[in-house]
Design a protein around this motif. Structure first.
Motif, PDB file in Angstrom:
ATOM      1  N   ASN A  45       0.825  -1.215   0.000  1.00 50.74           N
ATOM      2  CA  ASN A  45       0.000   0.000   0.000  1.00 50.74           C
ATOM      3  C   ASN A  45       0.858   1.264   0.000  1.00 50.74           C
ATOM      4  O   ASN A  45       0.370   2.348   0.279  1.00 50.74           O
ATOM      5  N   PHE A  46       2.127   1.120  -0.312  1.00 53.68           N
ATOM      6  CA  PHE A  46       3.102   2.212  -0.233  1.00 53.68           C
ATOM      7  C   PHE A  46       3.804   2.312  -1.580  1.00 53.68           C
ATOM      8  O   PHE A  46       4.504   1.383  -1.994  1.00 53.68           O
ATOM      9  N   PHE A  47       3.565   3.412  -2.293  1.00 56.26           N
ATOM     10  CA  PHE A  47       4.177   3.643  -3.605  1.00 56.26           C
ATOM     11  C   PHE A  47       5.090   4.860  -3.504  1.00 56.26           C
ATOM     12  O   PHE A  47       4.781   5.815  -2.790  1.00 56.26           O
ATOM     13  N   ASP A  48       6.178   4.830  -4.244  1.00 54.90           N
ATOM     14  CA  ASP A  48       7.138   5.926  -4.258  1.00 54.90           C
ATOM     15  C   ASP A  48       7.215   6.515  -5.663  1.00 54.90           C
ATOM     16  O   ASP A  48       7.291   5.772  -6.645  1.00 54.90           O
ATOM     17  N   THR A  49       7.218   7.838  -5.752  1.00 57.69           N
ATOM     18  CA  THR A  49       7.355   8.507  -7.041  1.00 57.69           C
ATOM     19  C   THR A  49       8.128   9.812  -6.857  1.00 57.69           C
ATOM     20  O   THR A  49       8.547  10.154  -5.763  1.00 57.69           O
ATOM     21  N   ALA A  50       8.327  10.519  -7.942  1.00 60.95           N
ATOM     22  CA  ALA A  50       8.981  11.829  -7.913  1.00 60.95           C
ATOM     23  C   ALA A  50       8.547  12.594  -9.152  1.00 60.95           C
ATOM     24  O   ALA A  50       8.250  11.998 -10.187  1.00 60.95           O
ATOM     25  N   GLU A  51       8.543  13.900  -9.031  1.00 64.13           N
ATOM     26  CA  GLU A  51       8.074  14.710 -10.154  1.00 64.13           C
ATOM     27  C   GLU A  51       8.956  14.590 -11.389  1.00 64.13           C
ATOM     28  O   GLU A  51       8.510  14.833 -12.491  1.00 64.13           O
ATOM     29  N   LEU A  52      10.210  14.215 -11.225  1.00 67.34           N
ATOM     30  CA  LEU A  52      11.084  14.127 -12.398  1.00 67.34           C
ATOM     31  C   LEU A  52      11.028  12.767 -13.081  1.00 67.34           C
ATOM     32  O   LEU A  52      11.624  12.564 -14.134  1.00 67.34           O
ATOM     33  N   TYR A  53      10.294  11.808 -12.500  1.00 63.93           N
ATOM     34  CA  TYR A  53      10.190  10.478 -13.135  1.00 63.93           C
ATOM     35  C   TYR A  53       9.366  10.568 -14.403  1.00 63.93           C
ATOM     36  O   TYR A  53       8.436  11.346 -14.473  1.00 63.93           O
ATOM     37  N   PRO A  54       9.688   9.766 -15.414  1.00 58.54           N
ATOM     38  CA  PRO A  54      10.618   8.656 -15.422  1.00 58.54           C
ATOM     39  C   PRO A  54      12.063   9.099 -15.585  1.00 58.54           C
ATOM     40  O   PRO A  54      12.346  10.183 -16.073  1.00 58.54           O
ATOM     41  N   ILE A  55      12.928   8.206 -15.204  1.00 54.82           N
ATOM     42  CA  ILE A  55      14.365   8.425 -15.282  1.00 54.82           C
ATOM     43  C   ILE A  55      14.863   7.879 -16.617  1.00 54.82           C
ATOM     44  O   ILE A  55      14.429   6.816 -17.023  1.00 54.82           O
ATOM     45  N   PRO A  56      15.802   8.518 -17.281  1.00 49.87           N
ATOM     46  CA  PRO A  56      16.386   9.803 -16.944  1.00 49.87           C
ATOM     47  C   PRO A  56      15.413  10.942 -17.228  1.00 49.87           C
ATOM     48  O   PRO A  56      14.581  10.851 -18.127  1.00 49.87           O
ATOM     49  N   PRO A  57      15.526  12.015 -16.443  1.00 46.06           N
ATOM     50  CA  PRO A  57      14.608  13.145 -16.626  1.00 46.06           C
ATOM     51  C   PRO A  57      14.738  13.766 -18.017  1.00 46.06           C
ATOM     52  O   PRO A  57      15.835  13.831 -18.570  1.00 46.06           O
ATOM     53  N   HIS A  58      13.623  14.188 -18.545  1.00 50.12           N
ATOM     54  CA  HIS A  58      13.614  14.814 -19.875  1.00 50.12           C
ATOM     55  C   HIS A  58      12.403  15.743 -19.953  1.00 50.12           C
ATOM     56  O   HIS A  58      11.312  15.390 -19.484  1.00 50.12           O
ATOM     57  N   PRO A  59      12.533  16.909 -20.556  1.00 50.99           N
ATOM     58  CA  PRO A  59      11.408  17.857 -20.631  1.00 50.99           C
ATOM     59  C   PRO A  59      10.144  17.279 -21.267  1.00 50.99           C
ATOM     60  O   PRO A  59       9.037  17.666 -20.919  1.00 50.99           O
ATOM     61  N   ASP A  60      10.296  16.330 -22.185  1.00 54.28           N
ATOM     62  CA  ASP A  60       9.132  15.776 -22.874  1.00 54.28           C
ATOM     63  C   ASP A  60       8.388  14.713 -22.081  1.00 54.28           C
ATOM     64  O   ASP A  60       7.314  14.288 -22.484  1.00 54.28           O
ATOM     65  N   ARG A  61       8.954  14.251 -20.958  1.00 60.99           N
ATOM     66  CA  ARG A  61       8.266  13.195 -20.223  1.00 60.99           C
ATOM     67  C   ARG A  61       8.224  13.377 -18.708  1.00 60.99           C
ATOM     68  O   ARG A  61       7.700  12.518 -18.016  1.00 60.99           O
ATOM     69  N   PHE A  62       8.759  14.480 -18.180  1.00 62.86           N
ATOM     70  CA  PHE A  62       8.729  14.597 -16.723  1.00 62.86           C
ATOM     71  C   PHE A  62       7.292  14.619 -16.234  1.00 62.86           C
ATOM     72  O   PHE A  62       6.391  15.106 -16.905  1.00 62.86           O
ATOM     73  N   ALA A  63       7.084  13.994 -15.083  1.00 61.86           N
ATOM     74  CA  ALA A  63       5.771  13.804 -14.444  1.00 61.86           C
ATOM     75  C   ALA A  63       4.921  12.735 -15.123  1.00 61.86           C
ATOM     76  O   ALA A  63       3.807  12.475 -14.680  1.00 61.86           O
ATOM     77  N   ASP A  64       5.427  12.063 -16.157  1.00 64.81           N
ATOM     78  CA  ASP A  64       4.648  11.005 -16.806  1.00 64.81           C
ATOM     79  C   ASP A  64       4.340   9.871 -15.832  1.00 64.81           C
ATOM     80  O   ASP A  64       3.253   9.304 -15.867  1.00 64.81           O
ATOM     81  N   THR A  65       5.293   9.541 -14.962  1.00 70.51           N
ATOM     82  CA  THR A  65       5.050   8.483 -13.986  1.00 70.51           C
ATOM     83  C   THR A  65       3.890   8.858 -13.075  1.00 70.51           C
ATOM     84  O   THR A  65       3.010   8.035 -12.798  1.00 70.51           O
ATOM     85  N   GLU A  66       3.868  10.093 -12.602  1.00 71.24           N
ATOM     86  CA  GLU A  66       2.768  10.534 -11.737  1.00 71.24           C
ATOM     87  C   GLU A  66       1.430  10.485 -12.480  1.00 71.24           C
ATOM     88  O   GLU A  66       0.399  10.159 -11.894  1.00 71.24           O
ATOM     89  N   LYS A  67       1.443  10.798 -13.762  1.00 72.71           N
ATOM     90  CA  LYS A  67       0.212  10.721 -14.558  1.00 72.71           C
ATOM     91  C   LYS A  67      -0.284   9.282 -14.659  1.00 72.71           C
ATOM     92  O   LYS A  67      -1.488   9.018 -14.581  1.00 72.71           O
ATOM     93  N   ILE A  68       0.648   8.339 -14.812  1.00 70.37           N
ATOM     94  CA  ILE A  68       0.281   6.921 -14.884  1.00 70.37           C
ATOM     95  C   ILE A  68      -0.318   6.462 -13.560  1.00 70.37           C
ATOM     96  O   ILE A  68      -1.325   5.744 -13.532  1.00 70.37           O
ATOM     97  N   ILE A  69       0.266   6.879 -12.459  1.00 70.16           N
ATOM     98  CA  ILE A  69      -0.301   6.549 -11.149  1.00 70.16           C
ATOM     99  C   ILE A  69      -1.702   7.139 -11.035  1.00 70.16           C
ATOM    100  O   ILE A  69      -2.631   6.482 -10.555  1.00 70.16           O
ATOM    101  N   GLY A  70      -1.873   8.362 -11.514  1.00 70.97           N
ATOM    102  CA  GLY A  70      -3.183   9.011 -11.470  1.00 70.97           C
ATOM    103  C   GLY A  70      -4.234   8.281 -12.274  1.00 70.97           C
ATOM    104  O   GLY A  70      -5.382   8.148 -11.828  1.00 70.97           O
ATOM    105  N   THR A  71      -3.866   7.781 -13.450  1.00 69.74           N
ATOM    106  CA  THR A  71      -4.858   7.047 -14.251  1.00 69.74           C
ATOM    107  C   THR A  71      -5.212   5.723 -13.591  1.00 69.74           C
ATOM    108  O   THR A  71      -6.350   5.267 -13.685  1.00 69.74           O
ATOM    109  N   TRP A  72      -4.249   5.112 -12.890  1.00 65.79           N
ATOM    110  CA  TRP A  72      -4.539   3.871 -12.143  1.00 65.79           C
ATOM    111  C   TRP A  72      -5.481   4.163 -10.986  1.00 65.79           C
ATOM    112  O   TRP A  72      -6.424   3.425 -10.741  1.00 65.79           O
ATOM    113  N   PHE A  73      -5.221   5.264 -10.263  1.00 65.28           N
ATOM    114  CA  PHE A  73      -6.133   5.650  -9.178  1.00 65.28           C
ATOM    115  C   PHE A  73      -7.547   5.850  -9.708  1.00 65.28           C
ATOM    116  O   PHE A  73      -8.523   5.386  -9.114  1.00 65.28           O
TER     117      PHE A  73
END
Length: 109
Positions: A45-73
């Motif tokens: 029940n414990f997930f870890d993320t960061a605003e710069l994910y996915p790694i490596p950071p890139h202007p075209d994809r930063f926060a994409d990981t958080e968006k994926i978590i949001g769509t799962w929620f």
């Protein structure tokens, strides 16, 4: 699953935390959803993320990981069952595209 209380709170988190830094680059949204489904089914029940994910950071994809978590929620309705730990990007040349407003409290909120 073994759980522990976060200090000074009533929150109980799984001893195993699901890392998410590859979703949106090495893993697709579908794969991220599958990984969260599996982890949740195992009692994580414990997930870890960061605003710069996915790694490596890139202007075209930063926060994409958080968006994926949001769509799962949104898809599962499990937001209230997950403790989501997030981190901000520190000052560095490779993260300057993430925050142009500085690191004041107001900027971070």
């Amino acid at each position: 699953m073994i759980y522990t209380k976060l200090p000074h709170t009533e929150l109980e988190v799984s001893k195993i935390c699901l890392g998410t830094m590859t979703w949106g680059r090495q893993n697709t949204e579908i794969e991220g959803h599958e990984q969260m489904d599996y982890a949740f089914e195992q009692g994580i029940n414990f997930f870890d993320t960061a605003e710069l994910y996915p790694i490596p950071p890139h202007p075209d994809r930063f926060a994409d990981t958080e968006k994926i978590i949001g769509t799962w929620f949104k898809k599962t309705g499990n937001r209230d069952k997950i403790i989501l730990a997030s981190k901000i990007a520190g000052k560095a040349e490779f993260t300057k595209f993430i925050r142009t407003t500085g690191f004041r409290r107001e900027s971070l909120i």
